[in-house]
Design a protein around this motif. Structure first.
Motif, PDB file in Angstrom:
ATOM      1  N   GLU A 610      40.640  35.317  52.032  1.00 17.17           N
ATOM      2  CA  GLU A 610      41.791  36.088  51.552  1.00 17.17           C
ATOM      3  C   GLU A 610      41.359  37.206  50.601  1.00 17.17           C
ATOM      4  N   VAL A 611      40.434  36.907  49.680  1.00 18.36           N
ATOM      5  CA  VAL A 611      40.031  37.957  48.727  1.00 18.36           C
ATOM      6  C   VAL A 611      39.238  39.056  49.436  1.00 18.36           C
ATOM      7  N   CYS A 612      38.479  38.683  50.464  1.00 21.95           N
ATOM      8  CA  CYS A 612      37.765  39.711  51.241  1.00 21.95           C
ATOM      9  C   CYS A 612      38.772  40.625  51.948  1.00 21.95           C
ATOM     10  N   ALA A 613      39.823  40.033  52.485  1.00 20.56           N
ATOM     11  CA  ALA A 613      40.812  40.817  53.233  1.00 20.56           C
ATOM     12  C   ALA A 613      41.535  41.827  52.347  1.00 20.56           C
ATOM     13  N   TRP A 614      41.691  41.493  51.054  1.00 21.31           N
ATOM     14  CA  TRP A 614      42.437  42.381  50.146  1.00 21.31           C
ATOM     15  C   TRP A 614      41.510  43.132  49.181  1.00 21.31           C
ATOM     16  N   ALA A 615      40.216  43.161  49.485  1.00 20.83           N
ATOM     17  CA  ALA A 615      39.235  43.791  48.593  1.00 20.83           C
ATOM     18  C   ALA A 615      39.545  45.267  48.372  1.00 20.83           C
ATOM     19  N   GLY A 616      39.491  45.678  47.109  1.00 22.86           N
ATOM     20  CA  GLY A 616      39.637  47.098  46.776  1.00 22.86           C
ATOM     21  C   GLY A 616      41.040  47.658  46.916  1.00 22.86           C
ATOM     22  N   THR A 617      42.047  46.802  47.192  1.00 18.30           N
ATOM     23  CA  THR A 617      43.411  47.315  47.393  1.00 18.30           C
ATOM     24  C   THR A 617      44.190  47.409  46.086  1.00 18.30           C
ATOM     25  N   GLY A 618      43.740  46.673  45.057  1.00 16.14           N
ATOM     26  CA  GLY A 618      44.468  46.684  43.781  1.00 16.14           C
ATOM     27  C   GLY A 618      45.800  45.947  43.854  1.00 16.14           C
ATOM     28  N   ALA A 619      45.987  45.085  44.887  1.00 15.96           N
ATOM     29  CA  ALA A 619      47.280  44.402  45.087  1.00 15.96           C
ATOM     30  C   ALA A 619      47.583  43.469  43.910  1.00 15.96           C
ATOM     31  N   VAL A 620      48.588  43.838  43.120  1.00 16.63           N
ATOM     32  CA  VAL A 620      48.915  43.105  41.881  1.00 16.63           C
ATOM     33  C   VAL A 620      49.355  41.676  42.185  1.00 16.63           C
ATOM     34  N   LEU A 621      50.119  41.490  43.255  1.00 10.93           N
ATOM     35  CA  LEU A 621      50.621  40.144  43.576  1.00 10.93           C
ATOM     36  C   LEU A 621      49.475  39.200  43.915  1.00 10.93           C
ATOM     37  N   LYS A 622      48.456  39.726  44.596  1.00 13.40           N
ATOM     38  CA  LYS A 622      47.281  38.890  44.920  1.00 13.40           C
ATOM     39  C   LYS A 622      46.556  38.484  43.630  1.00 13.40           C
ATOM     40  N   ILE A 623      46.427  39.447  42.712  1.00  9.70           N
ATOM     41  CA  ILE A 623      45.745  39.147  41.449  1.00  9.70           C
ATOM     42  C   ILE A 623      46.518  38.052  40.686  1.00  9.70           C
ATOM     43  N   GLN A 624      47.845  38.137  40.728  1.00 13.70           N
ATOM     44  CA  GLN A 624      48.659  37.107  40.060  1.00 13.70           C
ATOM     45  C   GLN A 624      48.439  35.726  40.694  1.00 13.70           C
ATOM     46  N   GLU A 625      48.400  35.704  42.030  1.00 14.35           N
ATOM     47  CA  GLU A 625      48.165  34.427  42.729  1.00 14.35           C
ATOM     48  C   GLU A 625      46.818  33.831  42.315  1.00 14.35           C
ATOM     49  N   LEU A 626      45.804  34.688  42.234  1.00 10.23           N
ATOM     50  CA  LEU A 626      44.458  34.213  41.883  1.00 10.23           C
ATOM     51  C   LEU A 626      44.411  33.705  40.440  1.00 10.23           C
ATOM     52  N   LEU A 627      45.144  34.378  39.553  1.00 11.96           N
ATOM     53  CA  LEU A 627      45.196  33.924  38.154  1.00 11.96           C
ATOM     54  C   LEU A 627      45.872  32.551  38.060  1.00 11.96           C
TER      55      LEU A 627
END
Length: 913
Positions: A610-627
């Protein structure tokens, strides 16, 4: 007063006289003359609002015009409305104040809206709606979008005559109403039609940003190419491309494709090529490349593809037959070594450096002098790495390529150290395939299996990113003798070398060699994992169906569950993730499939994909999920403790990977890392320094390396080792003096700790990589394009560094060579149309963001004039000093072809097809 054809009534005359006498009274008061009735007169002043004579006359006129509209004589309506419109349109006012006609008409607004409801349908009613729409601007009530309401009731093409502020206000209300209607599932065609009238008005008045924002809100951005012309397209595209980092999928791709279509329409092929590369769309790349017969332009596009390591077949057209070889050389990076050495010659750094030049032991504290430079196998191994990184690409050194007894240094190391030492030859001879193969060839025939293993890796490193028709790397590394060698290290390094050599090439022949190794139950897990990682690197970001199915079948195979507790399985997971690099929502199918797998490694594998798929996009929602994943507390007695810890560690790396490339996101994420270090579990704290290194490689920001310097003295030795390595990543190829000093201090501090000292030496080698001429930052071309190949290499080594003591500081230090894929000269070399170096003056300075700025602002600040070739630091940009030449590339970075201006107009209009 009122127009002469409509004489005022006696009541109005009386009212006018009263106001005139009031104005006289005010004047007398100001002149110091006493007033007759103090209180009464003060009330009169308040009611008249101390208006000037001119304003009072305007107010009276407008009051009278509104009164006309309330009368029963319909013939008065049209002239009254026209007079109102003229008054509003011709009013001049300061930029900050409401125009006076609108101010005076505002109190009459309820009366006029009531009139509108009462009037019968017809031209007068539409004309009144036109006026009401403009007066509606003065009401800032969020629930009332009157400007838009009355504009829709009075359709007209002449919206621009009301002024730019009115058009902007209308656009704002269109966006608000559109959002409400979409939520309520109502039709929006009238809003879209109106918006398409406003777009040309914005573009005409240099408000490209407003035009793009409006079309973006209404989800009609693909209509934009119809409205741009040769004067506006470049600013529009600049804004479109700069917005992409702030958008979510699929709008980000939509914006890029719109910009691509505009550039193609105006024959701006190099910016179009940059966007095609950014989209990772091989059809678009091929389309741009073959849309011109201009050989010089094809060579320039070849350099852009070579930088990204995107390989497109070069067709031998009749027109470009003589230039075909040069175009192929540009695409396949064959002359990169030659240009790099030209830079070295210009900077006078061809003389090889020794490890002591880097360590500068004489500057270490006298207390430990001599204790950090012991002649041990471990120290000699570190020296081999440092020597390889420092002299990378220059093809000469004082250790491995000396004339006498070339194997001497190899025998000063032992076991796997011999593999890494021989492999260092590949780094020294990077990109120089013809000369390099001669140097490495003799090691492939050694009787010592460890030296053969090192030579396999050296061939993979040396040919990384360079394409040859004969494919010597595939012939040597794909040979069954090597992949089925009795020594496991020879098998592993051959598989690893294939991944390094063909990273980003999408070459099917490589998959045919590697995939059977991945799926074979007989393969030991280390070989299968490294083969899977090489498949992922070869087809990075392609979602290659065959590779995905084969690697996934291993994770779904219940008979191999016992292997999934092995430390090497993480590289197989990474191989699967790299196939979906940058594919965003396409990875969801894999995530669902992995949920069905019964073993504990399925969740960490899914998060890595999942993190590879969204690499470099700056997607805030993904960062929140990871946190959120990092928040979970892991029970010490849990059966899945190991996999849960790995899940959190991948999540921390993922935060950096998603946020990299977007400046605001980076700032926010660095603060989050501070919190994770303070409050996180030990397994999370170990990875935070690595994540900090990943977010700004080759960009030594003081606030980051000062923090890492603190972490390098942490009580947890794993945290300290990773912080030291991250300092190396941060300063890679920059020769940063402050970092060099910090690392020297660490060498003294850890003189008794062999593992930490080894890592300090590696960091020192990275800091002086290529004698300060290289970068491992995966972003290039004005930081717009993320190199998938470079990021895949960085990720591979960071995934190993999560457990540094199991891999890099023990016996698998050869994994450090994954950094090779990210290493690239940070130069600007200008060439003529025959690809010969051309010396011109350029201004090099700090890049300035000019998106949306008026006029033609300067794109750099604080510049110095230098002659090419020059080095470009992080965040720097170059401009040509004069207009003698024109650049065929959209940015002055890397290898740039220049063309004499006198020939340009002819070629510009006659070569494109």
């Amino acid at each position: 007063m009122a127009p002469s054809n409509n004489q005022p009534t006696s009541a109005e005359e009386g009212k006018g006289k009263a106001i005139d006498s009031q104005a006289d009274e005010n004047k007398k008061a100001k002149d110091g003359q006493p007033q007759a009735n103090g209180k009464k007169d003060e009330d009169k002043i308040d009611s008249a609002e101390e208006l000037s004579e001119e304003d009072q006359q305007l107010k009276s006129e407008l009051d009278m015009l509104v009164e006309r509209l309330t009368e029963s004589d319909a013939s008065l309506y049209k002239p009254a409305l026209e007079a109102m419109k003229t008054s509003i349109k011709t009013s001049t006012s300061s930029m900050t104040a409401v125009p006076k006609p609108l101010k005076f008409l505002r109190p009459h607004y309820p009366t006029m809206t009531k009139l509108y409801d009462e009037w019968p349908e017809g031209d007068d009613k539409m004309s009144l709606a036109d006026v009401l729409s403009v007066i509606g601007m003065t009401f800032s009530d969020e629930d009332r979008q009157d400007t838009l309401k009355y504009r829709l009731l009075s359709p007209t093409e002449d919206i621009g005559s009301w002024g730019h502020e009115y058009v902007r206000h209308l656009a704002l209300e269109i966006g608000e109403v559109y959002a409400k209607r979409i939520t309520a599932e109502e039709q929006v065609k009238d809003l879209v039609d109106l918006a398409l009238i406003l777009v040309p008005l914005f573009l005409k008045s240099n408000a490209e940003a407003d035009a793009v924002d409006l079309m973006s809100e209404l989800e009609i951005i693909e209509e934009l190419p119809k409205f741009v012309d040769e004067n506006t397209y470049s600013r529009v595209c600049l804004y479109l491309v700069s917005m992409v980092n702030l958008l979510t999928y699929p709008e980000n791709e939509q914006f890029l494709r719109t910009a691509y279509n505009i550039y193609m329409a105006y024959k701006e092929l190099t910016p179009a090529m940059n966007i095609a590369i950014r989209l990772n769309d091989l059809d678009l790349i091929s389309n741009v490349f073959h849309s011109t017969t201009d050989p010089a332009l094809k060579k320039q596009m070849g350099f852009l593809m070579g930088r990204q390591k995107s390989w497109v077949h070069v067709t031998r057209d009749e027109d470009t037959k003589k230039d075909c070889q040069e175009i192929e050389d540009a695409v396949s990076n064959l002359r990169l070594s030659e240009y790099f050495k030209t830079l070295g010659k210009e900077l006078n750094i061809l003389e090889p450096k020794s490890t002591e030049d880097i360590y500068k032991s004489h500057l270490e504290s006298s207390r430990v002098a001599g204790m950090t430079n012991l002649d041990s196998a471990r120290h000699n191994l570190a020296a081999a790495f440092v020597n390889a990184f420092v002299n990378a690409g220059f093809g000469n050194d004082k250790m491995m390529l000396v004339a006498e007894d070339k194997e001497s240094w190899v025998w000063k190391t032992k076991d796997e150290g011999m593999v890494s030492t021989v492999a260092s030859l590949g780094t020294l001879l990077m990109w120089d395939v013809e000369a390099g193969l001669d140097q490495i060839d003799k090691y492939t025939y050694s009787s010592e299996p460890l030296i053969i293993a090192g030579s396999m890796l050296a061939i993979g490193i040396m040919t990384s990113g360079v394409r040859l028709d004969s494919d010597p790397a595939l012939a040597l590394l794909g040979d069954t003798d090597k992949l089925e060698h009795k020594n496991p290290l020879v098998r592993v390094t051959a598989a690893m070398g294939l991944g390094l050599s063909f990273a980003g090439s999408h070459k099917e022949e490589v998959l045919e060699v590697l995939l059977p190794i991945v799926t074979s139950p007989e393969s030991d897990i280390q070989l299968a994992a490294m083969a899977a990682l090489s498949c992922g690197m070869t087809c990075v970001g392609s979602a290659n169906e065959t590779a995905v199915q084969e690697i996934l079948s291993v994770f779904m195979d219940e008979d191999r569950v016992s292997q999934f507790s092995d430390k090497w399985i993480r590289f197989m997971a990474l191989g699967l993730g790299l196939l979906f690099f940058g594919r965003q929502e396409e990875v969801d199918v894999i995530l669902e499939t992995l949920k069905a797998a019964a073993h504990p490694m399925s969740r960490p594998t899914a998060i890595l994909c999942e993190v590879c798929a969204w690499a470099g996009t700056g997607a805030v929602l993904k960062i929140q999920e990871l946190l959120h994943i990092c928040n979970d507390h892991i029970d010490a007695d849990s059966e899945d403790k190991k996999s849960d810890e790995l899940l959190q560690q991948y999540a921390v790396l993922g935060i950096a990977l998603v946020a990299m490339g977007e400046d605001v996101g980076q700032e926010m994420v660095l603060r989050q890392f501070g919190h994770l270090m303070h409050y996180g579990e030990p397994n999370i704290r170990r990875v935070v320094p690595l994540a900090m290194g990943l977010i700004s490689p080759s960009n030594p920001q003081m606030k980051v390396y000062d923090t890492l310097s603190r972490y390098s003295h942490d009580n947890d030795n794993d945290v300290a080792i990773n912080a030291i390595f991250a300092m190396g990543l941060l300063g890679a190829g920059t020769n940063n003096a402050r970092l060099a000093q910090l690392l020297r201090q660490l060498a003294s501090y850890y003189h008794r700790d062999q593992e930490s000292l080894f890592m300090v030496r590696i960091a020192q080698g990275l800091l002086h990589m290529g004698k300060g001429t290289m970068s491992i930052n995966p972003f290039h071309t004005d930081r717009q394009i993320l190199s998938r190949v470079a990021t895949s290499g960085l990720l591979s080594i960071l995934v190993a560094m999560i457990d540094a003591k199991q891999f890099v500081t023990s016996s698998s230090h050869y994994l450090l060579y994954y950094l090779i894929t990210a290493m690239h000269p940070r130069f600007l070399v200008t060439l003529d149309e025959d690809l010969k170096p051309l010396t011109v003056n350029v201004r090099v300075g700090q890049a300035v963001d000019v998106v949306g700025q008026a006029g033609r602002p300067k794109t750099i600040t604080g510049w110095q004039t230098q002659s090419t070739p020059v080095l470009l630091a992080y965040g720097e940009r170059a401009e040509l000093e004069d207009e003698e030449y024109i650049s065929l590339s959209s940015t002055l970075e890397g290898l740039v072809i220049l063309r004499k201006v006198s020939f340009w107009p002819y070629i510009r209009f006659n070569s494109y097809k």
